[in-house]
Scaffold this motif. Structure first.
Motif, PDB file in Angstrom:
ATOM      1  N   TYR A  42      81.974 -56.461 121.290  1.00 39.04           N
ATOM      2  CA  TYR A  42      83.122 -55.606 120.379  1.00 39.04           C
ATOM      3  C   TYR A  42      84.377 -55.480 121.572  1.00 39.04           C
ATOM      4  CZ  TYR A  42      81.617 -51.226 121.100  1.00 39.04           C
ATOM      5  OH  TYR A  42      80.968 -50.120 121.556  1.00 39.04           O
ATOM      6  N   GLN A  43      83.324 -55.021 122.693  1.00 45.59           N
ATOM      7  CA  GLN A  43      84.479 -54.570 123.670  1.00 45.59           C
ATOM      8  C   GLN A  43      85.361 -55.858 124.530  1.00 45.59           C
ATOM      9  OE1 GLN A  43      81.141 -54.246 123.172  1.00 45.59           O
ATOM     10  NE2 GLN A  43      79.916 -53.682 125.210  1.00 45.59           N
ATOM     11  N   TYR A  48      89.719 -54.352 119.602  1.00 46.98           N
ATOM     12  CA  TYR A  48      89.049 -53.492 119.762  1.00 46.98           C
ATOM     13  C   TYR A  48      89.430 -52.876 121.233  1.00 46.98           C
ATOM     14  CZ  TYR A  48      86.601 -55.129 115.993  1.00 46.98           C
ATOM     15  OH  TYR A  48      85.902 -55.409 114.294  1.00 46.98           O
ATOM     16  N   ASN A  49      89.260 -53.845 122.173  1.00 45.71           N
ATOM     17  CA  ASN A  49      89.748 -52.943 123.393  1.00 45.71           C
ATOM     18  C   ASN A  49      90.131 -54.340 124.114  1.00 45.71           C
ATOM     19  OD1 ASN A  49      89.508 -51.804 125.711  1.00 45.71           O
ATOM     20  ND2 ASN A  49      87.228 -53.078 126.556  1.00 45.71           N
ATOM     21  N   LYS A  51      90.792 -54.507 127.586  1.00 47.59           N
ATOM     22  CA  LYS A  51      90.872 -54.488 128.946  1.00 47.59           C
ATOM     23  C   LYS A  51      90.052 -55.623 129.596  1.00 47.59           C
ATOM     24  CE  LYS A  51      90.262 -49.110 128.695  1.00 47.59           C
ATOM     25  NZ  LYS A  51      89.276 -47.572 128.563  1.00 47.59           N
ATOM     26  N   PRO A 218      81.408 -49.768 134.501  1.00 48.75           N
ATOM     27  CA  PRO A 218      80.838 -49.218 133.754  1.00 48.75           C
ATOM     28  C   PRO A 218      80.727 -47.836 133.988  1.00 48.75           C
ATOM     29  CG  PRO A 218      79.634 -50.787 132.404  1.00 48.75           C
ATOM     30  CD  PRO A 218      80.295 -51.026 134.395  1.00 48.75           C
ATOM     31  N   TYR A 354      75.532 -55.590 125.698  1.00 49.28           N
ATOM     32  CA  TYR A 354      76.069 -54.781 126.679  1.00 49.28           C
ATOM     33  C   TYR A 354      76.902 -55.442 127.911  1.00 49.28           C
ATOM     34  CZ  TYR A 354      72.699 -52.110 124.078  1.00 49.28           C
ATOM     35  OH  TYR A 354      72.027 -51.152 123.494  1.00 49.28           O
ATOM     36  N   GLU A 357      77.105 -51.348 130.607  1.00 46.15           N
ATOM     37  CA  GLU A 357      77.130 -49.796 129.439  1.00 46.15           C
ATOM     38  C   GLU A 357      75.385 -49.656 130.180  1.00 46.15           C
ATOM     39  OE1 GLU A 357      80.044 -52.177 127.391  1.00 46.15           O
ATOM     40  OE2 GLU A 357      77.766 -52.347 128.190  1.00 46.15           O
ATOM     41  N   GLU A 369      76.266 -49.888 121.804  1.00 45.85           N
ATOM     42  CA  GLU A 369      76.909 -51.959 122.039  1.00 45.85           C
ATOM     43  C   GLU A 369      76.025 -53.380 121.254  1.00 45.85           C
ATOM     44  OE1 GLU A 369      78.333 -48.653 124.818  1.00 45.85           O
ATOM     45  OE2 GLU A 369      76.176 -48.962 124.310  1.00 45.85           O
TER      46      GLU A 369
END
Length: 513
Positions: A42-43, A48-49, A51, A218, A354, A357, A369
């Motif tokens: 999802y990151q 969601y994010n 970045k 991270p 992951y 992280e 994650e």
């Protein structure tokens, strides 16, 4: 001639006609398009994010529908997750606890129920359940994990080889079926992407994407794992356990390999052999700089770690760029053909992943994650644009949701809940905790089960490692501080133990001895 009688008859006839049309429209079953990627964190979705990557097409599903901010899996591994989605049952009941089990295709599944009730059903892409798909009018799936380049497919039981990149092929085959389907029946299409599964081999046209992007490590990349015994046994770190060839794309023919990890050295060459000579030439030119960089940084630990992480992110995100393009093509087709209004579009992944992280790649662990998965649904007839939910939902809920949307009753054996409640009411009564159980052995990850509430998480590792962990997600969202045994959390710990046993009883899961 009795004109009054004739006029009354005409009015009555018109009334019956409009009533029947209204009734027909109310009962019209929607088309359902289920899009699932593999290991899509999802990151790495900008809804969601934002970045890491911009995913405008996947984001459209969230913008035009509902996005779930707390969607979780029951078992964070590929085959079990797929079995849960098909059956609406936990792993111990559907028979697929790990990637080694064969899915029993004779059991009740969502496509079978839809097929019996007037739906045309199809699946294209990754299947990964060892048995042949059942309940589908059309199926064309990858054998096993499948290949990224010029891949083999199994089409209705017959081996077929297609020329091209796997994500683009899955898109083309899905659109071809949509164009040829019977237009007088609703459809259910499962479009399952292989990407971005390891070993992250991008489309040739995308080999230069993100070359100029910086990827900071991270904050907990160098996690010491203090107080978390299970993390000390795993073999899934970016810095120590990735393969120089398979993962970082460095041939390393003349390297001193004494301190270099090789996960599957032969696999790297096998997969490259699937490229055409022209594709192979472009590949080698694009990755030539990687070996040069590797030789420059390998003796400097800090630079080497940063290089490894950047290489991981570059190829992982390049694969996602193709998935986003695919989603865009399919959404455009629905719009151009007028299917958009009456088609439910679901986007998800088989689990989270992951992205450095805790220093990790992969999934399996019950940390956020891997436990959390992207989930968004659009259905213009019912779901308001820009809706969002913070309820605790699971992939266990997908099967009941699809059946509910198709106006079919949920069978008694299904254990999830229809998500339709979450967008139709602001005061829906929902679960206050989810249950998780990971059974597979491998990569040093112990078997474990646990409970997650809105704020707390309790995990029990068993087998070779017998260890409990407790997290306060509000104060420690990165899950760095194991609070199990902390006197300040004594009552919460006791309450979670009770709730955990209740969930195991509810879902009929046996407690390991």
């Amino acid at each position: 001639m009795n004109f009054r009688f004739i006029f009354s008859s005409l009015l009555y006839g018109l009334f019956v006609f409009f009533l029947s049309c209204s009734s027909k429209n109310e009962k019209q079953q929607p088309n359902i398009l289920f899009i699932m990627s593999d290991d899509h964190a999802y990151q790495a979705i900008s809804a969601y994010n934002d970045k890491l990557i911009h995913t405008p097409n996947i984001d459209k599903i969230a913008e035009q529908g509902i996005i779930y901010n707390k969607a979780f899996v029951t078992n964070s591994i590929c085959a079990p997750s797929r079995a849960v989605i098909l059956t609406g049952k936990y792993s111990h009941l559907n028979g697929v606890k790990g990637n080694s089990e064969v899915f029993d295709g004779s059991q009740q599944t969502v496509p079978k129920l839809l097929q019996k009730n007037g739906y045309q059903t199809a699946i294209v892409g990754k299947w990964h359940l060892k048995s042949h798909p059942t309940g589908f009018d059309y199926w064309n799936v990858l054998p096993g994990q499948g290949d990224y380049y010029n891949p083999d497919f199994i089409k209705q039981g017959k081996d077929t080889v297609y020329q091209g990149y796997v994500t683009e092929l899955i898109t083309k085959l899905s659109l071809d079926w949509l164009k040829k389907r019977k237009k007088d029946q609703p459809f259910f299409l499962m479009m399952h992407h292989k990407a971005p599964h390891r070993s992250w081999m991008p489309a040739i046209k995308n080999l230069a994407l993100f070359d100029d992007k910086d990827f900071p490590l991270p904050d907990n990349f160098y996690d010491s794992y203090e107080g978390r015994e299970a993390l000390k046994t795993q073999k899934l770190t970016v810095k120590d356990h990735m393969d120089i060839r398979m993962d970082f794309k460095v041939p390393c023919n003349d390297c001193d390999t004494s301190d270099i990890n090789f996960w599957a050295p032969g696999e790297y060459w096998r997969r490259l052999d699937r490229l055409t000579p022209e594709e192979r030439k472009q590949w080698e030119e694009s990755y030539k700089k990687e070996e040069t960089e590797f030789l420059e940084v390998k003796d400097d630990e800090t630079k080497y770690d940063q290089w490894k992480f950047r290489r991981y992110m570059e190829d992982y995100l390049r694969c996602i760029a193709s998935v986003d393009e695919s989603v865009g093509e399919v959404l455009q087709f629905l719009n151009e053909t007028g299917l958009d209004e009456n088609t439910v579009v679901i986007y998800t992944s088989d689990q989270g992943f992951y992205l450095g992280e805790h220093g990790l790649f992969d999934k399996r662990f019950m940390y956020e994650e891997a436990l959390r998965t992207p989930l968004m649904i659009k259905y213009p007839k019912e779901i308001d644009k820009g809706a969002s939910s913070g309820l605790l939902v699971q992939n266990l809920d997908i099967a009941p949701t699809i059946l509910d949307l198709a106006q079919l009753e949920k069978p008694g054996g299904m254990q999830g809940k229809s998500l339709r409640e979450t967008w139709k009411s602001d005061s829906v009564k929902w679960r206050d905790a989810i249950y998780y159980h990971f059974y597979e052995k491998g990569w040093g990850v112990p078997m474990h089960y646990g409970i997650r509430t809105d704020r707390y998480k309790l995990i029990h590792y068993y087998g070779e490692v017998d260890h409990w962990e407790l997290y306060d997600l509000q104060n420690d969202p990165a899950e760095m501080n194991n609070l199990y045994g902390n006197v300040d959390y004594k009552e919460i710990q006791q309450e979670l133990h009770i709730r955990l046993k209740e969930l195991q009883q509810k879902y009929k899961d046996s407690v390991p001895d």
